[in-house]
Design an enzyme around this catalytic site. Structure first.
Site, PDB file in Angstrom:
ATOM      1  N   ARG A  59       0.781  -0.958  -0.111  1.00 23.42           N
ATOM      2  CA  ARG A  59       0.189  -0.030   0.048  1.00 23.42           C
ATOM      3  C   ARG A  59       0.988   1.128   0.042  1.00 23.42           C
ATOM      4  NH1 ARG A  59      -4.814  -0.586   3.580  1.00 23.42           N
ATOM      5  NH2 ARG A  59      -5.318  -1.816   1.962  1.00 23.42           N
ATOM      6  N   ILE A  86      -7.850   1.231  -1.019  1.00 21.14           N
ATOM      7  CA  ILE A  86      -7.720   2.118   0.140  1.00 21.14           C
ATOM      8  C   ILE A  86      -6.710   2.839   0.260  1.00 21.14           C
ATOM      9  CG2 ILE A  86      -7.539   1.979   2.519  1.00 21.14           C
ATOM     10  CD1 ILE A  86      -9.209  -0.757   2.473  1.00 21.14           C
ATOM     11  N   LEU A  87      -6.629   4.427   0.362  1.00 20.36           N
ATOM     12  CA  LEU A  87      -5.647   5.093   0.359  1.00 20.36           C
ATOM     13  C   LEU A  87      -4.906   5.025   1.644  1.00 20.36           C
ATOM     14  CD1 LEU A  87      -7.460   8.255  -1.535  1.00 20.36           C
ATOM     15  CD2 LEU A  87      -5.933   6.406  -2.653  1.00 20.36           C
ATOM     16  N   ASN A 101     -14.768  11.375  -2.012  1.00 19.08           N
ATOM     17  CA  ASN A 101     -15.039  10.355  -2.379  1.00 19.08           C
ATOM     18  C   ASN A 101     -16.746  10.134  -2.681  1.00 19.08           C
ATOM     19  OD1 ASN A 101     -14.646   7.235  -2.592  1.00 19.08           O
ATOM     20  ND2 ASN A 101     -15.516   6.991  -0.663  1.00 19.08           N
ATOM     21  N   HIS A 103     -19.785   7.733  -2.805  1.00 20.91           N
ATOM     22  CA  HIS A 103     -20.030   6.414  -2.155  1.00 20.91           C
ATOM     23  C   HIS A 103     -21.578   6.078  -2.310  1.00 20.91           C
ATOM     24  CE1 HIS A 103     -19.714   2.912   0.483  1.00 20.91           C
ATOM     25  NE2 HIS A 103     -20.805   3.310   0.907  1.00 20.91           N
ATOM     26  N   ASP A 139     -14.946   5.427   4.333  1.00 20.87           N
ATOM     27  CA  ASP A 139     -16.332   6.129   4.064  1.00 20.87           C
ATOM     28  C   ASP A 139     -16.684   6.911   5.239  1.00 20.87           C
ATOM     29  OD1 ASP A 139     -16.202   4.818   1.638  1.00 20.87           O
ATOM     30  OD2 ASP A 139     -17.068   2.969   2.437  1.00 20.87           O
TER      31      ASP A 139
HETATM   32  C1  GRF Z   1     -20.235   4.071  -8.512  1.00 21.54           C
HETATM   33  O1  GRF Z   1     -21.590   3.676  -8.010  1.00 21.54           O
HETATM   34  C2  GRF Z   1     -19.487   4.618  -6.858  1.00 21.54           C
HETATM   35  O2  GRF Z   1     -20.218   5.036  -6.057  1.00 21.54           O
HETATM   36  C3  GRF Z   1     -19.102   2.969  -6.620  1.00 21.54           C
HETATM   37  O3  GRF Z   1     -18.858   2.468  -7.900  1.00 21.54           O
HETATM   38  C4  GRF Z   1     -19.594   2.884  -8.813  1.00 21.54           C
HETATM   39  C5  GRF Z   1     -18.474   3.337  -9.889  1.00 21.54           C
HETATM   40  O4  GRF Z   1     -19.098   3.558 -11.042  1.00 21.54           O
HETATM   41  N1  GRF Z   1     -18.139   3.152  -5.371  1.00 21.54           N
HETATM   42  P1  GRF Z   1     -18.474   4.337 -12.431  1.00 21.54           P
HETATM   43  O5  GRF Z   1     -17.088   3.409 -12.418  1.00 21.54           O
HETATM   44  O6  GRF Z   1     -18.233   5.754 -12.044  1.00 21.54           O
HETATM   45  O7  GRF Z   1     -19.272   3.769 -13.426  1.00 21.54           O
END
Ligand code: GRF
Length: 183
Positions: A59, A86-87, A101, A103, A139
């Site tokens: 990492r 994970i960063l 981010n 989510h 998250d």
């Molecule tokens: C998104 O729904 C994001 O929230 C999740 O992965 C998906 C990525 O989609 N973590 P894309 O690659 O932008 O189409």
């Protein structure tokens, strides 16, 4: 400050594609695996790097390479849009407070890599999506914007994921546009 945004991605890249229509410019795309986001970058003439997160890279080493690439491109802000690595501390040391981010849940509900599956399994009728400031804890971090997405009876993971993505495509460019303009 004139921003230079890097998008970190591991997936299809639909959220990356949605940025341009909303006037948010990405100066660099970094992917941790071969994925659709690299094709979106190519189609939009955005410089793109593949830095695979294979077994040869710890990492810290991965972080180091990514931070070096970001520096070389003069990046000021980072948006993780479907980025599955994970960063670590090096990234936050260099860019803390300027990493966002996306989510696919209404955080703090359903953290982690299976947010859509977990929402269905929990039997809730509402989920959504969140843009937040990233910190070391996964998250977590200041919530910038959220949107609600209903879970319909009979939803499967894929139908719900598609409904959430459609909402993400509106929310993230809008919210990123605001935070970047204010920074
Ligand atoms: C998104 O729904 C994001 O929230 C999740 O992965 C998906 C990525 O989609 N973590 P894309 O690659 O932008 O189409």
């Amino acid at each position: 400050m004139e921003y230079r945004l890097a998008v970190l991605a591991s997936g299809e890249g639909s959220n990356l594609a949605a940025l341009r229509g909303a006037g948010v410019r990405a100066a660099l795309v970094i992917a941790d695996r071969a994925c659709g986001a690299l094709g979106v970058a190519r189609a939009q003439d955005i410089p793109a790097l593949l830095i695979p997160r294979g077994s040869r890279r710890t990492r810290d080493l991965f972080d180091e390479e990514v931070v070096a690439a970001l520096g070389a491109f003069g990046i000021t802000h980072i948006a993780c849009l479907g980025f599955m690595t994970i960063l670590g501390r090096r990234m936050f040391g260099a860019y803390g407070g300027r990493i966002y981010n996306g989510h696919p849940s209404l955080l703090p509900a359903f953290k982690g890599a299976h947010a859509v599956e977990d929402a269905i399994a929990a039997g809730v009728s509402m989920t959504g999506c969140t843009l937040h400031e990233m910190e070391l804890a996964i998250d977590s971090g200041r919530i910038i914007a959220q949107a609600r997405v209903p879970i319909e009876p009979g939803d499967a993971v894929e139908t719900l994921r598609a409904r959430i993505k459609a909402r993400e495509h509106e929310l993230y460019p809008w919210a990123l546009g605001h935070v970047l303009a204010e920074s």
